[in-house]
Scaffold this active site. Sequence first.
Site, PDB file in Angstrom:
ATOM      1  N   GLY A  13       0.865  -1.165   0.061  1.00 21.48           N
ATOM      2  CA  GLY A  13      -0.146  -0.013  -0.109  1.00 21.48           C
ATOM      3  C   GLY A  13       0.831   1.260  -0.030  1.00 21.48           C
ATOM      4  N   ARG A  89       0.603  -4.789  -5.164  1.00 15.19           N
ATOM      5  CA  ARG A  89       0.798  -6.005  -4.128  1.00 15.19           C
ATOM      6  C   ARG A  89       1.142  -7.247  -4.932  1.00 15.19           C
ATOM      7  NH1 ARG A  89      -3.177  -3.497  -0.426  1.00 15.19           N
ATOM      8  NH2 ARG A  89      -1.971  -2.459   1.132  1.00 15.19           N
ATOM      9  N   ASP A 121       4.803  -5.250   6.096  1.00 18.51           N
ATOM     10  CA  ASP A 121       5.468  -6.725   6.599  1.00 18.51           C
ATOM     11  C   ASP A 121       5.296  -7.497   5.348  1.00 18.51           C
ATOM     12  OD1 ASP A 121       2.416  -6.274   6.255  1.00 18.51           O
ATOM     13  OD2 ASP A 121       2.317  -8.253   7.381  1.00 18.51           O
ATOM     14  N   THR A 143       4.302   1.873   6.492  1.00 18.32           N
ATOM     15  CA  THR A 143       3.191   1.399   6.697  1.00 18.32           C
ATOM     16  C   THR A 143       2.531   2.262   7.674  1.00 18.32           C
ATOM     17  OG1 THR A 143       1.527  -0.250   7.341  1.00 18.32           O
ATOM     18  CG2 THR A 143       3.885  -0.277   8.118  1.00 18.32           C
ATOM     19  N   ILE A 144       1.314   2.745   7.086  1.00 24.06           N
ATOM     20  CA  ILE A 144       0.588   3.464   8.178  1.00 24.06           C
ATOM     21  C   ILE A 144      -0.089   2.813   9.419  1.00 24.06           C
ATOM     22  CG2 ILE A 144      -0.462   5.198   6.330  1.00 24.06           C
ATOM     23  CD1 ILE A 144      -2.926   3.869   6.739  1.00 24.06           C
ATOM     24  N   ASP A 145       0.139   1.309   9.386  1.00 20.47           N
ATOM     25  CA  ASP A 145      -0.143   0.569  10.316  1.00 20.47           C
ATOM     26  C   ASP A 145       0.753   0.587  11.573  1.00 20.47           C
ATOM     27  OD1 ASP A 145      -1.996  -0.117   8.250  1.00 20.47           O
ATOM     28  OD2 ASP A 145      -1.218  -2.049   7.892  1.00 20.47           O
ATOM     29  N   ASP A 147       3.073  -1.477  12.229  1.00 21.28           N
ATOM     30  CA  ASP A 147       2.929  -2.673  12.907  1.00 21.28           C
ATOM     31  C   ASP A 147       4.172  -3.536  12.802  1.00 21.28           C
ATOM     32  OD1 ASP A 147       2.626  -3.223  10.330  1.00 21.28           O
ATOM     33  OD2 ASP A 147       0.903  -4.288  10.429  1.00 21.28           O
ATOM     34  N   ARG A 180     -25.068  14.340  17.260  1.00 22.01           N
ATOM     35  CA  ARG A 180     -24.948  12.941  16.723  1.00 22.01           C
ATOM     36  C   ARG A 180     -23.716  12.319  17.412  1.00 22.01           C
ATOM     37  NH1 ARG A 180     -26.305  15.018  10.986  1.00 22.01           N
ATOM     38  NH2 ARG A 180     -28.492  14.401  10.975  1.00 22.01           N
ATOM     39  N   MET A 187      -7.864   2.725   9.366  1.00 22.53           N
ATOM     40  CA  MET A 187      -7.235   1.658   9.018  1.00 22.53           C
ATOM     41  C   MET A 187      -6.250   0.791   9.854  1.00 22.53           C
ATOM     42  SD  MET A 187      -6.091   2.424   4.990  1.00 22.53           S
ATOM     43  CE  MET A 187      -7.251   2.241   3.550  1.00 22.53           C
ATOM     44  N   GLY A 188      -5.274   0.011   9.619  1.00 24.25           N
ATOM     45  CA  GLY A 188      -4.497  -0.297  10.555  1.00 24.25           C
ATOM     46  C   GLY A 188      -4.296  -1.817  10.413  1.00 24.25           C
ATOM     47  N   ARG A 189      -5.266  -2.541   9.834  1.00 21.19           N
ATOM     48  CA  ARG A 189      -5.143  -3.986   9.844  1.00 21.19           C
ATOM     49  C   ARG A 189      -5.456  -4.651  10.992  1.00 21.19           C
ATOM     50  NH1 ARG A 189      -4.263  -5.678   4.502  1.00 21.19           N
ATOM     51  NH2 ARG A 189      -2.045  -4.296   3.952  1.00 21.19           N
ATOM     52  N   GLU A 240     -10.330  -0.838  11.807  1.00 17.53           N
ATOM     53  CA  GLU A 240     -10.829  -1.780  11.075  1.00 17.53           C
ATOM     54  C   GLU A 240     -10.629  -3.164  11.402  1.00 17.53           C
ATOM     55  OE1 GLU A 240      -8.880  -1.356   7.079  1.00 17.53           O
ATOM     56  OE2 GLU A 240      -7.193  -1.962   7.706  1.00 17.53           O
ATOM     57  N   ARG A 284     -23.969   7.789  13.299  1.00 17.32           N
ATOM     58  CA  ARG A 284     -23.657   7.433  11.858  1.00 17.32           C
ATOM     59  C   ARG A 284     -22.157   6.898  11.953  1.00 17.32           C
ATOM     60  NH1 ARG A 284     -26.484  11.435   8.167  1.00 17.32           N
ATOM     61  NH2 ARG A 284     -28.434  11.399   9.754  1.00 17.32           N
ATOM     62  N   GLN A 292      -6.392   8.307   4.711  1.00 19.23           N
ATOM     63  CA  GLN A 292      -5.218   8.008   5.569  1.00 19.23           C
ATOM     64  C   GLN A 292      -3.954   8.018   4.839  1.00 19.23           C
ATOM     65  OE1 GLN A 292      -7.145   5.732   9.336  1.00 19.23           O
ATOM     66  NE2 GLN A 292      -8.198   5.196   7.329  1.00 19.23           N
ATOM     67  N   ARG A 293      -4.033   7.491   3.717  1.00 15.43           N
ATOM     68  CA  ARG A 293      -2.711   7.289   2.919  1.00 15.43           C
ATOM     69  C   ARG A 293      -2.274   8.504   2.047  1.00 15.43           C
ATOM     70  NH1 ARG A 293      -3.645   1.123   1.701  1.00 15.43           N
ATOM     71  NH2 ARG A 293      -3.225   1.829  -0.462  1.00 15.43           N
TER      72      ARG A 293
HETATM   73  O1  F6P Z   1      -1.147  -1.790   5.181  1.00 15.18           O
HETATM   74  C1  F6P Z   1      -1.802  -0.667   4.896  1.00 15.18           C
HETATM   75  C2  F6P Z   1      -3.255  -0.473   4.697  1.00 15.18           C
HETATM   76  O2  F6P Z   1      -3.663   0.645   4.497  1.00 15.18           O
HETATM   77  C3  F6P Z   1      -4.153  -1.161   5.464  1.00 15.18           C
HETATM   78  O3  F6P Z   1      -4.121  -0.258   6.864  1.00 15.18           O
HETATM   79  C4  F6P Z   1      -5.374  -1.652   4.952  1.00 15.18           C
HETATM   80  O4  F6P Z   1      -6.147  -2.566   5.537  1.00 15.18           O
HETATM   81  C5  F6P Z   1      -4.979  -1.803   3.681  1.00 15.18           C
HETATM   82  O5  F6P Z   1      -3.482  -1.558   3.442  1.00 15.18           O
HETATM   83  C6  F6P Z   1      -5.888  -1.374   2.784  1.00 15.18           C
HETATM   84  O6  F6P Z   1      -5.550  -1.882   1.384  1.00 15.18           O
HETATM   85  P1  F6P Z   1      -6.008  -1.398  -0.009  1.00 15.18           P
HETATM   86  O7  F6P Z   1      -5.152  -0.342  -0.319  1.00 15.18           O
HETATM   87  O8  F6P Z   1      -5.608  -2.793  -0.844  1.00 15.18           O
HETATM   88  O9  F6P Z   1      -7.407  -1.272   0.048  1.00 15.18           O
END
Ligand code: F6P
Length: 367
Positions: A13, A89, A121, A143-145, A147, A180, A187-189, A240, A284, A292-293
């Site tokens: 990503g 990917r 990763d 990675t924005i995750d 991790d 509300r 994100m973050g897996r 997520e 909502r 985020q990316r």
């Molecule tokens: O690993 C980075 C990430 O942005 C995760 O946080 C997210 O689950 C995933 O990639 C989304 O991937 P795609 O761009 O394939 O939708």
Amino acid sequence: MRKSRIGILTSGGDCAGLNPAIKWAVKTALDERLEWDIQYEVLGIRDGFKGLLHADLINQDIEGHIIHLDQETVRTWDRIGGTFLGTSRLSPYDPKSDCSKEVVKNIERLGLNALIVIGGDGSLAIASRLADDGVNVIGIPKTIDKDLPETDYTLGFDTALNVITEEVDRLRTTAGSHKRIFVVETMGRTAGWLALEGGEACGAFIILIPEHAFSMEKVNELVLEGRRAGSRYEIIIAAEGAKLEGGSEFVKREGSDSFGHKALGGIADFVAAEINKGTGLETRGLVLSHLQRGGAPSAHDRRMGRHFGIAAMNLIAKKDFGKMVAYQNGHITACPLKDIFGKLKLVDVNIQYDAERYNGRRNVLGI
Ligand code: F6P
């Protein structure tokens, strides 16, 4: 003078911070003042490992897959998000379509003496396997995750945190006007860093992370408690990958990609509907998704990209291959790619999370 050809690619990503890392690896390699005893040439490989697979080096057809990078080309790249090299990917070691032998052959045909892989990763696991297959690889963590083990920072994380904070600031005015509740999906897996630190930065009322399964009864109880205490609206951040007690992750689609990753998503709408049902309060869901990316790299991502890019070239100059550049305890350093293979760094709930409030800790000194 001896010559050395280096390849650089971005894989997985995209995120902010990739272009600064590319720029500074190139500038360091081609810096005449550094008096390398080797003359470097840098090739940018397009679209991750796809570029290495599809460049037809037997017929010398590299058009669209490989570009020469010089200082002038990369001059302005550090202020721009995404990756000018493109990404994908594609995993050469995907068991369903293993093309690793072809990729290693192409690395030889291209005459690459070293390959810099900027990835998370999945991509750095590929880098580690390429190292085992004899390629001189250096990894840069992104990675924005956030991790990846063995590093306190991965490129893209800070920019993503800023996006979460800014978007929630926007949401607050409309949430407050209408009394509300908003459930914001980040994100973050399988890691909760982005939700936890984003939630702390924006002052979220509840933060749900994958490392601690949640119950809807508890979420509703906390929301009603907040209303009784006089709050007009609530912002809930839901990673997520967060799961209900006894449940599994919310998925957008069945199956997994070439890296073995599931497509997560759907928690915001689920939690919003359950709050509506359980409390009667208008709620909502909002999915921040790829916002985020996107966008320009924050100052931190520009600096870290710069330092990681330079460190990658420093390792290449020392012929210290099979390493990932890293940031540990305030210092740029490096670790063997093997040490991160197949591992993830997750939030330590006992130290970093308040499981009673579903939020960040109020006691941060640990006393
Ligand atoms: O690993 C980075 C990430 O942005 C995760 O946080 C997210 O689950 C995933 O990639 C989304 O991937 P795609 O761009 O394939 O939708």
